[in-house]
Design a protein around this motif. Sequence first.
Motif, mmCIF file in Angstrom:
data_model
loop_
_atom_site.group_PDB
_atom_site.id
_atom_site.type_symbol
_atom_site.label_atom_id
_atom_site.label_comp_id
_atom_site.label_asym_id
_atom_site.label_seq_id
_atom_site.Cartn_x
_atom_site.Cartn_y
_atom_site.Cartn_z
ATOM 1 N N GLN A 1 0.840 -1.191 0.000
ATOM 2 C CA GLN A 1 0.000 0.000 0.000
ATOM 3 C C GLN A 1 0.879 1.247 0.000
ATOM 4 O OE1 GLN A 1 -2.691 0.150 3.354
ATOM 5 N NE2 GLN A 1 -4.294 1.047 2.097
ATOM 6 N N VAL A 2 0.546 2.190 -0.865
ATOM 7 C CA VAL A 2 1.318 3.421 -1.007
ATOM 8 C C VAL A 2 1.182 4.267 0.253
ATOM 9 C CG1 VAL A 2 1.537 5.531 -2.374
ATOM 10 C CG2 VAL A 2 0.985 3.372 -3.494
ATOM 11 N N ASP A 3 2.259 4.894 0.658
ATOM 12 C CA ASP A 3 2.205 5.807 1.796
ATOM 13 C C ASP A 3 1.566 7.122 1.364
ATOM 14 O OD1 ASP A 3 2.944 6.670 4.524
ATOM 15 O OD2 ASP A 3 4.200 8.097 3.436
ATOM 16 N N GLY A 4 0.696 7.664 2.212
ATOM 17 C CA GLY A 4 0.142 8.981 1.934
ATOM 18 C C GLY A 4 -1.362 9.063 1.909
ATOM 19 N N VAL A 5 -2.062 7.937 2.181
ATOM 20 C CA VAL A 5 -3.520 7.936 2.176
ATOM 21 C C VAL A 5 -4.011 7.476 3.541
ATOM 22 C CG1 VAL A 5 -5.603 7.017 1.089
ATOM 23 C CG2 VAL A 5 -3.577 7.473 -0.291
ATOM 24 N N SER A 6 -4.973 8.205 4.102
ATOM 25 C CA SER A 6 -5.482 7.869 5.422
ATOM 26 C C SER A 6 -6.327 6.602 5.361
ATOM 27 C CB SER A 6 -6.335 9.020 5.967
ATOM 28 O OG SER A 6 -7.553 9.120 5.252
ATOM 29 N N SER A 7 -6.698 6.077 6.521
ATOM 30 C CA SER A 7 -7.485 4.848 6.586
ATOM 31 C C SER A 7 -8.861 5.008 5.962
ATOM 32 C CB SER A 7 -7.627 4.392 8.044
ATOM 33 O OG SER A 7 -8.257 5.416 8.814
ATOM 34 N N MET A 8 -9.371 6.241 5.882
ATOM 35 C CA MET A 8 -10.668 6.496 5.265
ATOM 36 C C MET A 8 -10.555 6.894 3.797
ATOM 37 S SD MET A 8 -13.136 5.769 7.217
ATOM 38 C CE MET A 8 -14.487 6.569 6.385
ATOM 39 N N GLY A 9 -9.316 6.925 3.263
ATOM 40 C CA GLY A 9 -9.163 7.132 1.833
ATOM 41 C C GLY A 9 -8.933 8.561 1.397
ATOM 42 N N PHE A 10 -8.474 9.430 2.265
ATOM 43 C CA PHE A 10 -8.140 10.798 1.888
ATOM 44 C C PHE A 10 -6.622 10.957 1.830
ATOM 45 C CE2 PHE A 10 -12.344 11.200 3.714
ATOM 46 C CZ PHE A 10 -12.977 12.091 2.853
ATOM 47 N N ALA A 11 -6.130 11.597 0.770
ATOM 48 C CA ALA A 11 -4.699 11.898 0.703
ATOM 49 C C ALA A 11 -4.341 12.820 1.858
ATOM 50 C CB ALA A 11 -4.353 12.543 -0.630
ATOM 51 N N GLN A 12 -3.251 12.500 2.547
ATOM 52 C CA GLN A 12 -2.931 13.217 3.777
ATOM 53 C C GLN A 12 -2.280 14.565 3.537
ATOM 54 O OE1 GLN A 12 -0.704 9.846 5.280
ATOM 55 N NE2 GLN A 12 -2.240 9.466 6.849
ATOM 56 N N SER A 13 -1.672 14.742 2.387
ATOM 57 C CA SER A 13 -1.085 16.031 2.029
ATOM 58 C C SER A 13 -1.106 16.151 0.517
ATOM 59 C CB SER A 13 0.349 16.148 2.547
ATOM 60 O OG SER A 13 0.940 17.332 2.079
ATOM 61 N N THR A 14 -1.696 17.213 0.008
ATOM 62 C CA THR A 14 -1.843 17.331 -1.444
ATOM 63 C C THR A 14 -1.196 18.588 -1.994
ATOM 64 O OG1 THR A 14 -3.998 18.406 -1.147
ATOM 65 C CG2 THR A 14 -3.991 16.026 -1.436
#
Length: 928
Positions: free
Chosen positions: A265-278
């Motif tokens: 799994q790629v780093d950078g996506v929260s457990s609910m499926g939102f990119a953590q920094s865009t």
Amino acid sequence: MKKSLIVAVLLTILGIGTGFAQQGFLKGKITDANTGEELVGAAVVIDGTTIGTITNFMGEYAMPPIDAGTYKIRVQYISYDPQVFESITITADQETVLDIKLSQATMDIQEVSVVAKANRESENMLLMEQRNAVLASQAIGAQELSRKGVSDAEGAVTKVSGISKQEGVKNVFVRGLGDRYNATTYNGLPIPSEDPEYKNISLDFFSSDIIQSVGVSKVFNGTNYGDVAGAVININSKELFEESEFNIDFGLGANTQTVSRDFYQVDGVSSMGFAQSTNLPTPPSTQLPNAQFNQIDQFSYTYKLDPSLRSTQLNGNFGFSGGKKFYLGDNKNPLNLYGVAAYSNDYSYSKTAIRRITTDGTVDQNQEGDKYAQNTSHLGMLNADYTTSNKSTIAYNFMYLHSTNQYLGDFIGTNSDYEAGVGQQGMMRRQQINDNALYVNQLTSKWLLGEKTAANIGLSYNIVDGQEPDRRINNFELRNGAYYGLQGGNGKQQRFFSELSENDLNIQASLEYDLNENHNGNSVLKVGYTGRMVNHDFSAVEYDMRASSDGEFYPPNLNLDDFFNQDNMDIGDGNGGDFRILYSDQSYNVNKSIHGAFADAVYQVSDKVTLNGALKVDKVNMDVTYYKYQSTTPEESSIDELFILPSLNTKYELSSKASMRLGLSKTYTLPQSKEISPFRYNNLSYTSQGNKDLKPSENYNVDLKWDYFLSGSELISITGFYKYISQPISRINANNSAGVLTYENVADFASVAGIELEIRKNIFSHAAGSNNDGISKLSVGFNGSYIYSNVNFDNPTSDNISGVFTHSSSQLEGAAPYIANIDLTHTFKTGEKSFSNAVVFNYTSEKIFTIGRDGFNPIIESAVPSLDFVSSAKLNTHFTVKFKAQNLLNPNYQLYQEPRFDGVDQERVTLLDYQKGVNLSLGVTYSF
């Protein structure tokens, strides 16, 4: 007696609550007198008034509160004899039950108007609208979506004749015409794309949770948008058709290739499926002299290069939907409120092969690897509609759609880009996140200004926020047969960020005048204005991490974060770090305005003949400012055109059940923003770049359609069509040194022609159940198409090796010659219980993925069959259980190309090859 039934529906709700002084209630069920089948969409009206309702999916109806008294009730349904019930008594605070059985029509049906709102979830209602329409149209509603196990709008439209999906490409092809030739609307108003690669929003953005129906208009007139040649695809949002309702949905599922596999799994996506920094990293403040890139000194990335590992991948979804009707004022004018909130998450894995060839037949890339993908979506929808005392309407629609798609791919094999050349073993790791959000605000209204005059006003303001935060690409070469070292060179160790911001304002205004005497015909005159103003900003930043030290890496645990960090970075101070970071950016801005005026007239010449003539004039301005790849100098291009678009449509009633329609129209096709902006995009298996010299296409369309309605739910339809497209635009695989796909007006003209066949038939339908109060029905649906497309290139080109002239003509990109959809459905209903089982098959023949020229053969997508099974059981008024098994055949998805060498065709090379796996899911719905 008139032959058509016009039902304009104000569907008031089932089970209307009590408490209205001196008012009572009328409800019941309407069925077929012979088969016992529920009739969905039958009209029940107080004779001589516009007070009425229609039946729901179970054939049930409930009238709005009625003042106590005695009434004459008229019941009508298309292709059935109407019935009139005299002296029906309504008693205050009591329910009167009137169950009705209708017989198949033996005479013409008298035309009746019911002031109502059509429930386009019903298959029968959509067929009724299709029968009454002057223009040929097709639609698929929520009822059919559920029966066939369709989960989104993309799946819905691919069940319509003449429409196919190209694997790896968002959106659909209509009659062989792809994304740039189609238009997407939501409740009749345009919506933008969430992805800079496409003109239209990805249809899989729209889950079935929010869809009432999806309409496909392949025939055009003055009220359509002019920038279209394939179809206008309109998504109607769900609305409240009950007094009140509340539903909870929950489901679990798995993909057979994913469920038991360790999953990266790629780093950078929260457990609910939102990119953590865009956000894009801050660009450097200085530029190195005489260099294409800027060098930066800070390693300030949010995401890690090393992915995480998980062991359980269950797909899941849950959602809520519901609403309530309120009555306002002394006239008890209805206000409907309805909302939806939903979440879904799914995983997929594929063993994927990717290859690339040159014009002399050399396979200069041959890699195979593992691709892990996860898709998450969120949606929220709210609509409110209000009907005034004079039957004017006003509605507000809000929608929020969010989708995050992430994947990681590790591909091992040979690649000519490696420093040791062809045959050198290497590895590529690609990690990508796409985080897209769409906000839709719509305000629509219809104002009755008099007995014959009405004004329609619509406004929408849409916002797109599209992000590709930190795409990470790392290339390695096998060293000493033991470990992998980092590959040097431009772009081999890359981090890429992009942002799309779009604001989209739309205005519709029209005035319509009823030309009929005594309101008993189909004649109307409409004049109006359409406007669309779009600002499209796209920017991208590429960080090139040039490695000066190979390092030692051992897949699958590469530990890249131990190498790429601030401590090992060369910051230009003479420390001689292991790598340095160079910066380059691209951007483009598109300002587009389309102002249109139209006049559209429908005139019913006789009971059999109806004419529709229209003239639309569009003024188009499209101004583009862009920075090319590795360029610091802005450039500009523009389109300034006036399009005059006439159309003529006719409908001829051959009999009470059959009709013929002819459509003639002219439309145009604008280049997409990214196609006219020389922005370079690196995909997994290809790189594409825009062309500032593209010109709009003009399209001339001819359609001839014959419909025969066997009953309210049965149909035979045959359509023939032809399109002449001047200056067609296409993506081409041309011979350039960088191997970049580009876009061109590839010829003076292209031709598209075809035939479509649709059949809906009940094999049997009879009474069932212990008391014969139910129904057992087996039905079959088929639609198929043959599409011929051809484009003759302006200048036939010769093969670079042999000098033989090749590729003087081609099929159009994405045009599948053969498409077929078949579904077989058995339904059993008795009392509150119902059971449905459906087998759904789709076949799309091989087609051109990318047109070839200048020594390249075209890239071909292989034929793809698919088979789904869907089973649904309504156990009582509250619980429904659904099981789906999709992609049961699990075919290989392939792209292939045949090389040319010395003018002789060689064995084809498979460029892309993978399987999706079988998806199994179980869902439960509880209705309060």
